[in-house]
Design an enzyme around this catalytic site. Structure first.
Site, PDB file in Angstrom:
ATOM      1  N   GLU A  95      -7.837  -6.502  -3.911  1.00  0.00           N
ATOM      2  CA  GLU A  95      -7.083  -5.494  -4.648  1.00  0.00           C
ATOM      3  C   GLU A  95      -6.908  -5.839  -6.129  1.00  0.00           C
ATOM      4  O   GLU A  95      -6.058  -5.273  -6.805  1.00  0.00           O
ATOM      5  CB  GLU A  95      -5.721  -5.280  -3.981  1.00  0.00           C
ATOM      6  CG  GLU A  95      -5.861  -4.723  -2.579  1.00  0.00           C
ATOM      7  CD  GLU A  95      -4.517  -4.473  -1.922  1.00  0.00           C
ATOM      8  OE1 GLU A  95      -3.799  -3.571  -2.383  1.00  0.00           O
ATOM      9  OE2 GLU A  95      -4.189  -5.169  -0.953  1.00  0.00           O
ATOM     10  N   SER A 119      -3.970  -1.576   0.946  1.00  0.00           N
ATOM     11  CA  SER A 119      -4.794  -0.514   0.328  1.00  0.00           C
ATOM     12  C   SER A 119      -5.850   0.061   1.265  1.00  0.00           C
ATOM     13  O   SER A 119      -6.903   0.508   0.819  1.00  0.00           O
ATOM     14  CB  SER A 119      -5.478  -1.042  -0.946  1.00  0.00           C
ATOM     15  OG  SER A 119      -4.518  -1.223  -1.954  1.00  0.00           O
ATOM     16  N   TYR A 128      -6.730   5.651  -4.966  1.00  0.00           N
ATOM     17  CA  TYR A 128      -6.918   5.139  -6.320  1.00  0.00           C
ATOM     18  C   TYR A 128      -7.929   5.900  -7.183  1.00  0.00           C
ATOM     19  O   TYR A 128      -7.954   5.716  -8.389  1.00  0.00           O
ATOM     20  CB  TYR A 128      -7.302   3.656  -6.271  1.00  0.00           C
ATOM     21  CG  TYR A 128      -6.266   2.828  -5.555  1.00  0.00           C
ATOM     22  CD1 TYR A 128      -4.960   2.762  -6.043  1.00  0.00           C
ATOM     23  CD2 TYR A 128      -6.576   2.154  -4.388  1.00  0.00           C
ATOM     24  CE1 TYR A 128      -3.996   2.020  -5.391  1.00  0.00           C
ATOM     25  CE2 TYR A 128      -5.610   1.405  -3.721  1.00  0.00           C
ATOM     26  CZ  TYR A 128      -4.321   1.347  -4.227  1.00  0.00           C
ATOM     27  OH  TYR A 128      -3.365   0.621  -3.567  1.00  0.00           O
ATOM     28  N   ARG A 165       8.069   0.403  -0.020  1.00  0.00           N
ATOM     29  CA  ARG A 165       7.669   1.758   0.363  1.00  0.00           C
ATOM     30  C   ARG A 165       7.221   1.744   1.822  1.00  0.00           C
ATOM     31  O   ARG A 165       6.401   0.920   2.217  1.00  0.00           O
ATOM     32  CB  ARG A 165       6.509   2.251  -0.511  1.00  0.00           C
ATOM     33  CG  ARG A 165       6.264   3.757  -0.393  1.00  0.00           C
ATOM     34  CD  ARG A 165       4.953   4.190  -1.022  1.00  0.00           C
ATOM     35  NE  ARG A 165       3.826   3.892  -0.137  1.00  0.00           N
ATOM     36  CZ  ARG A 165       2.749   3.204  -0.492  1.00  0.00           C
ATOM     37  NH1 ARG A 165       2.628   2.713  -1.715  1.00  0.00           N
ATOM     38  NH2 ARG A 165       1.784   2.976   0.372  1.00  0.00           N
ATOM     39  N   ASP A 205       5.456   3.852   5.028  1.00  0.00           N
ATOM     40  CA  ASP A 205       4.534   4.947   5.301  1.00  0.00           C
ATOM     41  C   ASP A 205       4.710   5.437   6.739  1.00  0.00           C
ATOM     42  O   ASP A 205       4.932   4.630   7.653  1.00  0.00           O
ATOM     43  CB  ASP A 205       3.079   4.480   5.099  1.00  0.00           C
ATOM     44  CG  ASP A 205       2.811   4.070   3.650  1.00  0.00           C
ATOM     45  OD1 ASP A 205       3.526   4.540   2.762  1.00  0.00           O
ATOM     46  OD2 ASP A 205       1.878   3.273   3.431  1.00  0.00           O
ATOM     47  N   GLU A 228       3.918   1.241   8.411  1.00  0.00           N
ATOM     48  CA  GLU A 228       4.009  -0.078   7.782  1.00  0.00           C
ATOM     49  C   GLU A 228       4.912  -0.012   6.572  1.00  0.00           C
ATOM     50  O   GLU A 228       5.272   1.070   6.103  1.00  0.00           O
ATOM     51  CB  GLU A 228       2.625  -0.583   7.365  1.00  0.00           C
ATOM     52  CG  GLU A 228       1.939   0.285   6.344  1.00  0.00           C
ATOM     53  CD  GLU A 228       0.525  -0.214   6.013  1.00  0.00           C
ATOM     54  OE1 GLU A 228      -0.043  -0.981   6.803  1.00  0.00           O
ATOM     55  OE2 GLU A 228       0.015   0.168   4.958  1.00  0.00           O
ATOM     56  N   ASN A 262       5.324  -1.597   2.552  1.00  0.00           N
ATOM     57  CA  ASN A 262       4.573  -2.197   1.451  1.00  0.00           C
ATOM     58  C   ASN A 262       5.589  -2.798   0.473  1.00  0.00           C
ATOM     59  O   ASN A 262       6.390  -2.073  -0.109  1.00  0.00           O
ATOM     60  CB  ASN A 262       3.744  -1.097   0.775  1.00  0.00           C
ATOM     61  CG  ASN A 262       2.790  -1.622  -0.261  1.00  0.00           C
ATOM     62  OD1 ASN A 262       3.001  -2.691  -0.826  1.00  0.00           O
ATOM     63  ND2 ASN A 262       1.739  -0.870  -0.512  1.00  0.00           N
ATOM     64  N   GLY A 301       2.037   0.282  -5.546  1.00  0.00           N
ATOM     65  CA  GLY A 301       1.376   0.523  -6.832  1.00  0.00           C
ATOM     66  C   GLY A 301       2.383   0.821  -7.930  1.00  0.00           C
ATOM     67  O   GLY A 301       3.410   1.447  -7.687  1.00  0.00           O
TER      68      GLY A 301
END
Length: 308
Positions: A16, A142, A211, A250, A252, A269, A271, A275
């Site tokens: 990443e 990612s 992305y 964050r 999801d 999950e 994070n 980003g």
């Protein structure tokens, strides 16, 4: 503590790296604009000595993926006694390990999909679970290495056992959850708004839809019923607290509303290093809550500490 000098940690050597450079430069530019002295650190194996020489007031962690997100850099910063942003050693390590994070989430009463933890070489000619299912590397971010197995696929994906696979031998096989992609950030002890992510021209929210310009559409606030909206916020905050996250995270989700509005809501999950460009999901959520990108980053810098 009065913070004047911020070292922004970016780049690194995970898959990443490009995403981290993008996040790191966006954060560095904005932190300079709001008045901090900023040093950009492209993280290499000598990062401990680089930081020991720099002696910044705070390390802003803009790394993504293994080393930056799994408790490793956090441990180095603890050893150097440099206050840092985001989660600490344990929460970072737990969140990076999708299987362990799900065990904790489930114990906290958060709904998760059925899963099997497997060695990739145990994939044989028969499916490990009734399709459709998803195969995920246990410790990647990612969407790297995520493989979707459709209902009509007659055999397991061969890429998993091939020599091209470079995401580790431990994989998680998870029941595929139909429906919409929802995500919710947490800032301190407050859940931000809920965003629906709609991939454009992709079957799921993969690396390109995350992305590549135009790869996905973000709808905030998500167009869902108030009770589901609130439930997503509640579960995101609960996951943040159960795993022991600090600063920003964050979560999801998948929301299957094909048959009823209440449908099925599944946590996928968390994070701990989302980003960090102005158009990334969590900065968008912060903006929706009234925090400009500069204010949001300033809050993160002021929130930095050790022993997180």
């Amino acid at each position: 503590m009065s913070v004047k000098h911020v070292a922004v940690l970016m780049g690194g050597f995970s898959s990443e790296r490009p995403v981290s450079l993008s996040s790191g430069n966006a954060c560095a530019d904005t932190l300079e604009a709001v008045g901090y002295r900023v040093t950009r650190v492209d993280v290499g194996h000598d990062v401990a000595s680089v930081l020991a020489d720099l002696k910044p007031d705070v390390a802003f962690n803009a790394l993504h993926g293994p080393f930056g997100e799994d408790g490793t850099i956090q441990g180095i910063l603890e050893y150097l006694e440099i206050p840092y942003t985001h989660s600490g050693v344990l929460a970072s390590a737990l969140a990076m390990d999708k299987a362990q994070a799900k065990i904790i989430a489930k114990a906290a009463g958060i709904p998760v999909a059925e899963q099997r933890l497997m060695n990739r070489f145990d994939f044989t000619s028969s499916h490990p679970m009734k399709p459709p299912y998803v195969v995920k590397p246990v410790r990647e971010g990612s969407s790297f290495g995520v493989v979707m197995v459709k209902e009509d696929q007659s055999h397991p994906p061969q890429i998993i056992t091939s020599s091209e696979w470079r995401y580790g031998d431990s994989v998680m096989v998870e029941r595929y959850v139909y429906g919409r992609e929802l995500t919710c950030g947490v800032m301190g002890d407050v859940a931000l708004g809920v965003t629906e992510v709609i991939p454009q021209g992709h079957s799921f929210y993969d690396y390109d839809s995350k992305y590549v310009k135009g790869g996905s559409k973000h709808v905030i606030p998500a167009q869902i019923s108030p009770n589901i909206y609130q439930k997503v916020q509640t579960l995101a905050l609960k996951a943040h607290q159960a795993i022991g996250c600090r600063g920003v995270s964050r979560s999801d989700f998948r929301y299957d509303d094909r048959f009823s509005e209440n449908g099925e809501l599944i946590w996928l999950e968390i994070n701990t290093q989302p980003g960090m460009t102005p158009t990334s999901l969590v900065p968008e959520m912060a903006d929706h809550a009234g925090h400009s990108f500069g204010e949001f980053l300033k809050w993160m810098v002021e929130d930095a500490s050790c022993l997180r």
